[in-house]
Enzyme design. Structure first.
Site, PDB file in Angstrom:
ATOM      1  N   ALA A 152       0.835  -1.209   0.000  1.00  0.00           N
ATOM      2  CA  ALA A 152       0.000   0.000   0.000  1.00  0.00           C
ATOM      3  C   ALA A 152       0.865   1.253   0.000  1.00  0.00           C
ATOM      4  O   ALA A 152       0.710   2.142  -0.846  1.00  0.00           O
ATOM      5  CB  ALA A 152      -0.930  -0.008   1.216  1.00  0.00           C
ATOM      6  N   GLY A 158       3.022   0.119   6.703  1.00  0.00           N
ATOM      7  CA  GLY A 158       2.320  -1.122   6.396  1.00  0.00           C
ATOM      8  C   GLY A 158       1.303  -1.469   7.461  1.00  0.00           C
ATOM      9  O   GLY A 158       1.531  -1.265   8.653  1.00  0.00           O
ATOM     10  N   ARG A 186      -0.158   7.166   8.104  1.00  0.00           N
ATOM     11  CA  ARG A 186      -1.435   7.582   7.544  1.00  0.00           C
ATOM     12  C   ARG A 186      -2.225   6.347   7.103  1.00  0.00           C
ATOM     13  O   ARG A 186      -1.688   5.479   6.417  1.00  0.00           O
ATOM     14  CB  ARG A 186      -1.216   8.489   6.328  1.00  0.00           C
ATOM     15  CG  ARG A 186      -2.517   9.101   5.813  1.00  0.00           C
ATOM     16  CD  ARG A 186      -2.409   9.702   4.421  1.00  0.00           C
ATOM     17  NE  ARG A 186      -1.366  10.695   4.250  1.00  0.00           N
ATOM     18  CZ  ARG A 186      -1.470  11.962   4.645  1.00  0.00           C
ATOM     19  NH1 ARG A 186      -2.552  12.396   5.250  1.00  0.00           N
ATOM     20  NH2 ARG A 186      -0.465  12.796   4.439  1.00  0.00           N
ATOM     21  N   ILE A 187      -3.460   6.285   7.537  1.00  0.00           N
ATOM     22  CA  ILE A 187      -4.321   5.185   7.105  1.00  0.00           C
ATOM     23  C   ILE A 187      -5.000   5.634   5.815  1.00  0.00           C
ATOM     24  O   ILE A 187      -5.843   6.534   5.822  1.00  0.00           O
ATOM     25  CB  ILE A 187      -5.354   4.832   8.204  1.00  0.00           C
ATOM     26  CG1 ILE A 187      -4.627   4.461   9.513  1.00  0.00           C
ATOM     27  CG2 ILE A 187      -6.250   3.694   7.736  1.00  0.00           C
ATOM     28  CD1 ILE A 187      -3.686   3.267   9.417  1.00  0.00           C
ATOM     29  N   GLU A 215      -0.171  -6.767   7.533  1.00  0.00           N
ATOM     30  CA  GLU A 215       0.297  -7.929   8.286  1.00  0.00           C
ATOM     31  C   GLU A 215       0.384  -7.650   9.775  1.00  0.00           C
ATOM     32  O   GLU A 215       0.539  -8.564  10.585  1.00  0.00           O
ATOM     33  CB  GLU A 215       1.661  -8.376   7.745  1.00  0.00           C
ATOM     34  CG  GLU A 215       1.578  -8.769   6.277  1.00  0.00           C
ATOM     35  CD  GLU A 215       2.872  -9.301   5.700  1.00  0.00           C
ATOM     36  OE1 GLU A 215       3.941  -9.047   6.293  1.00  0.00           O
ATOM     37  OE2 GLU A 215       2.820  -9.953   4.658  1.00  0.00           O
TER      38      GLU A 215
END
Ligand code: FES
Ligand code: FES
Lengths: 240, 735
Positions: B515, B692, B618-619, B695
């Protein structure tokens, strides 16, 4: 195929709670399958000794005559006549012969639910059922529920609640959810129903129990419950 | 675009589109069954024949003879491919074992033949007629038995051993110590879509429509295996039914489909059958882990050691189970070590959070054991030992951002941790013993260079192309959000095309880098496009504002389409990460809180509540990120309670190789899960300021379950999965 049509294994009366243990189901399967191919019901793991090779060879030949069977399926309101190898599962008939690839193959062994479709309104694992057993049956697949431009409320709720990630279990989850809510409406009890004869609710606990045949390795479970609850309109029985 | 200094304020910070809980743009296609997965690409290969893989029946040894005559004569059969007629093949460097056995066999269910027939049923039936004679070797299959023969081997991602200070001396003098050994079993990724490929040759050019997380690796490894030039290979993988590491590399489905298509002279489709997957493909290797921690009476860790033993085929890699212990807690005297045993099971490799997922199952339980010995609350113990820099390298290498303490405190508050009775076995609810557990979550946040092509047409519609994949992670959506934010258009004007080797090479999906890295690549390309559009329109790029489909500057504005011109404008760029990962330790953090009920009579564990707080920069899309986290938390529950590939130690294979016997959590196993993200921007990670998250959620989730079981029952289990038989053994003493 025997001449006199046997009752469809999925065609039991929808309001009969004992439908699922109908003893005719197995008989019907065997009768029909026997007409189709001598070896079709046997997994190759069962074979041993000199008979094994002969039986396997019979299967490799596609039945004694190696012939095909005619079957008429009524899928998503459209009638289709097919000539099929009797070993073709309902799932593969749709995916490989009718280009209806919305139903997924996760295991081909009835272990995951990705292939769930509605046959005569009932949810079944289409990988566990031969296409020739469904002559004349009314089948609804994920493609029959809605389209990207006109989604079924369950499909729209899955998008809204992010009830999926990779999307591979999703058609099965959605078909299963639609069939499952109909079962609750019909008063069919589950393992967690407190009262076998009373009214059923679409509580979180009931949904979790009844949807447990549909695996999701991405584990959108919490979100699927939210989506199904929204569609069910059931406000009772939150977290158990 | 180089990224080698911290990000400044940039157009992503506007967060009009990015950072919003946007519905997935691929959602309608997925919920209506119209998104085509690999095996379903009738559009590209309508006349494909069907291939069925025959797997080896021994784990190690040699093929003496393969009898294919009967299969070849069976109805509908077009070709039978074995090593004898496949032509010259090589092993790709990234593969530990070859994709086609012969004459030697490297593991059970390694492909030994592919039968190609007109129909699926014919191929499957004819495959049973292939007979193989073997000369088996004696293999090694038992990690515990081979532990003593294990050797030191560095991993591709880091050294096997590290040491700082003097661990033995510090441990010897510590006031309170824990020395415990844990074991975790082999696990299967078990994504829902089996590996599948349609292969077609056009002259010497090969196309693979497949299900793969890493397009450029797929091209590279296929080229290396088939000994053809990478330029001759086209790979397409727009929809992927889950991967979790299992689809990081091309597998037998792709290689055998290519060989089958060559032999049958027409396109061939091959899917692994579900029971083939655990033995034929990769799995997460079992580990034995010893953790030693020495602390002062005040709870401060002075000595910490984590050693791990795992197995793999010859030339395989270690499971990096101690890696998180290098960075998670402070302590001046420390060591980690990994040892690799030779085991002739299938290829051990990545599964969601390789190393850390199982490493936490040991370390975070050891922390619970230490907390109890110290009489300190386990949340407090973790807070006490927080450290803001790499404890091995020292303060010169600070964390880029690290909010472990906030995750723990906010999480404890939200969960109601204060109500936990620290004494185990005290809380009862009918037949159920109830307990609570906590664990930290730590996952390295690596980055990978990533490129993208972005174009705008005369109507102002924008197309993003990159070979990035969406394995359920939400890549389509966050890439569209990134482009919409930067180009100043609504997300509906963005088209995203993924998973095709004709597009610029991206980070791919793995190691939870996808991402952050792939959106940074899109950021680079969009910034370049902005520059060129501004220049074309005669604006100063630094003043130009991209908003509402317009470019504005100096009181003037022009639509994107006009600026692009009648032919449109397309650019390509790449994010190249410099040494920021060296200068700063980069990881995402979290805290898991779990409540379980353990049945006092049967020993069965049911998870009653799960709650997690996470800090991952940051999401980019809180809806998709939350889904990633709940999925990973669920996989953590699986690891704690049920997942285990059972090894047949006589014949050397995983016995329970399907979804009926390898248990993964189902609906009924998982309660509502609460996920909370802390506000965090990490300017050292990328221009996106993200880290990340895919995971992170599995790291520690299972340990929190284990610790909750202990709190519920007083039974401390160290051998995963924590099944009821193991719980029961300890139960009578307290019930
Ligand atoms: S594919 Fe039918 S249940 Fe798995
Ligand atoms: S969405 Fe991937 S398996 Fe359910």
């Amino acid at each position: 195929m025997p001449d006199e049509p046997a009752p469809s294994p999925t065609g039991g009366p929808p309001d009969d709670p004992l439908f699922f243990c109908d003893p005719t189901t197995r008989r019907v399967f065997l009768t029909r399958a026997a007409g189709a191919s001598a070896a079709v019901t046997l997994g190759h793991g069962l074979f041993s000794g000199p008979d094994a090779q002969a039986a396997v060879q019979a299967e490799a030949g596609g039945g004694e005559a190696g012939g095909e069977e005619e079957v008429t399926l009524l899928i998503n309101g459209r009638q289709t006549k097919l000539r099929l190898d009797p070993r073709v599962t309902l799932l593969d008939a749709m995916r490989e012969h009718l280009q209806l690839t919305g139903s997924k193959k996760g295991c081909d062994h009835g272990q995951c639910g990705a292939c769930t479709v509605l046959v005569e309104g009932r949810r079944i694992n289409s990988c566990l059922s031969l296409a020739v057993m469904h002559d004349g049956d009314k089948i609804t697949t994920i493609e029959g529920l809605g389209t990207p431009a006109a989604m079924h409320p369950m499909q729209a709720a899955f998008v809204k609640h992010d009830g999926f990630q990779c999307g591979y279990c999703t058609p099965g989850q959605i078909c299963s959810a639609v069939g499952m809510l109909a079962e609750i409406k019909a008063g069919i009890p589950s393992h967690v129903s407190a009262d076998l004869l009373g009214e059923m609710s679409a509580s979180e606990e009931e949904i979790r129990e009844r949807m447990s045949g549909n695996l999701c390795r991405c584990a959108a479970y919490s979100n699927i419950i939210a989506a199904v609850r929204e569609v069910s309109g059931d406000k009772t029985g939150g977290e158990a | 675009m180089k990224f080698d200094t911290p990000a400044l304020d940039n157009p992503i910070d506007r967060t009009r589109v990015i950072g919003r809980p946007t519905d997935r743009i691929d959602g309608p296609a997925k919920v209506t069954g119209t998104a085509p997965y690999a095996y379903e690409r009738n559009d590209v290969a309508p006349n494909a024949a069907y291939g069925w893989i025959v797997g080896t029946g021994i784990s190690t040894g040699r093929i003496v003879r393969i009898h294919t005559k009967e299969a070849e004569a069976a109805r509908g059969v077009l070709a039978v491919v074995t090593y004898e007629n496949a032509g010259k093949l090589a092993k790709a460097k990234a593969h530990t074992a070859r994709m086609l056995a012969g004459p030697d066999v490297q593991h059970y269910d390694q492909a030994v033949a592919l039968v190609v027939a007109e129909t699926f049923e014919q191929a499957r039936a004819a495959a049973k007629l292939v007979r193989v004679e073997y000369a088996p070797n004696k293999g090694r299959f038992d990690l515990a038995a081979e532990k003593e023969n294990a050797i030191k081997k560095d991993s591709q991602v880091g050294p096997a051993d590290t040491a700082t200070g003097d661990f033995p001396a510090a441990f010897a003098r510590a006031a309170v110590t824990v020395d415990a050994t844990y074991s975790t079993p082999d696990q299967s990724q078990s994504m829902m879509e089996p590996h599948a490929t349609i292969a077609a040759w056009n002259g010497d050019e090969l196309s693979l429509w497949t299900s793969n997380q890493m397009i450029a690796w797929a091209v590279r490894d296929t080229a290396e295996t088939l000994l053809i030039a990478p330029e001759k290979i086209h790979v397409s993988s727009p929809y992927i039914g889950g991967g979790f590491g299992a689809k990081l590399w091309v597998r037998a489905d792709a290689i055998m489909a290519a060989l089958g298509a060559r032999a049958a002279k027409r396109p061939v489709k091959v899917a692994l059958s579900r029971p083939q997957i655990p033995n034929n493909t990769t799995h997460r290797p079992a580990t034995i882990q010893r953790v030693r921690i020495g602390a002062g009476k005040d709870g401060r860790i002075d000595a910490i050691a984590h050693e791990s033993w795992s197995g793999d085929l010859p030339d395989g890699d270690i499971e990096t189970a101690a890696f998180q212990t290098r960075l998670l807690y402070g302590g001046a005297n420390r060591m980690t070590a990994h040892r690799l045993a030779t085991l002739h099971l299938g290829e051990g490799n990545a599964m969601r959070a390789p190393g850390e997922a199982v490493g936490h199952l040991a370390l975070e339980v050891a922390m619970d054991e230490l907390a109890e010995k110290l009489g300190i609350d386990p949340v407090q113990l973790r807070i006490l030992n927080d450290i803001q820099h790499d404890p091995e390298k020292g303060p010169e290498r600070p964390f880029s951002s690290r909010k472990l303490v906030e995750c723990l405190t906010v999480g404890a508050e939200r969960f109601g941790w204060a109500k936990r009775n620290p004494k185990p076995g005290q809380v009862r609810d009918g037949d159920w013993l109830v307990g609570m557990g906590v664990a930290s979550a730590f996952r390295n946040s690596p980055t990978q260079d990533s490129a993208a092509r972005v174009g705008v047409d005369a109507k102002g519609l924008i197309t993003v192309e990159t070979d990035m994949t969406d394995i359920g992670t939400g890549s389509y959506t966050i890439i569209a959000q990134t482009a919409a934010e930067l180009m100043g258009v609504p997300i509906e004007r963005i088209t995203v095309k993924l998973g095709d080797s004709k597009a610029p090479v991206s980070s791919g999906s793995g190691g939870q880098w996808g991402a952050n890295s792939s959106t940074s690549g899109v950021y680079a390309a969009c910034m370049k496009l902005r520059g060129e559009l501004a220049k074309k329109a005669g604006f100063n790029v630094n003043e130009a504002v991209f908003e509402d489909g317009q470019i504005r500057a100096g009181g003037r504005n022009i639509s994107l389409g006009e600026a692009a011109g009648p032919d449109g404008l397309t650019v390509e760029d790449k994010i190249e990460f410099g040494d920021m990962q060296k200068k700063f330790a980069q990881a995402s953090f979290g805290a898991h809180f779990v409540e379980v009920g353990v049945n006092a009579v049967t020993g069965e564990t049911r998870v009653r509540r799960m709650s997690g707080v996470f800090a991952a920069g940051r999401i980019l899309n809180p809806k998709a990120a939350r889904s990633q986290v709940i999925g990973a938390m669920t996989m953590g529950v699986g690891a704690a309670l049920m997942e285990e590939l059972v090894v047949d130690k006589r014949f050397g294979y995983f016995v329970n190789h399907d979804l009926a016997e390898y248990h993964i959590p189902v609906h009924a196993d998982i309660p509502n899960q609460e996920v909370h993200f802390l506000e965090e921007l990490d300017d050292k990670s990328s221009p996106m300021k993200a880290k990340g998250v895919g995971e992170l959620g599995i790291c520690g989730a299972g340990a929190a379950v284990a610790n909750a079981i202990y709190n519920a029952t007083g039974v401390r289990l160290r051998d995963y999965p924590l099944t009821l038989d193991k719980v029961l053994e300890g139960l009578p003493s307290i019930v």
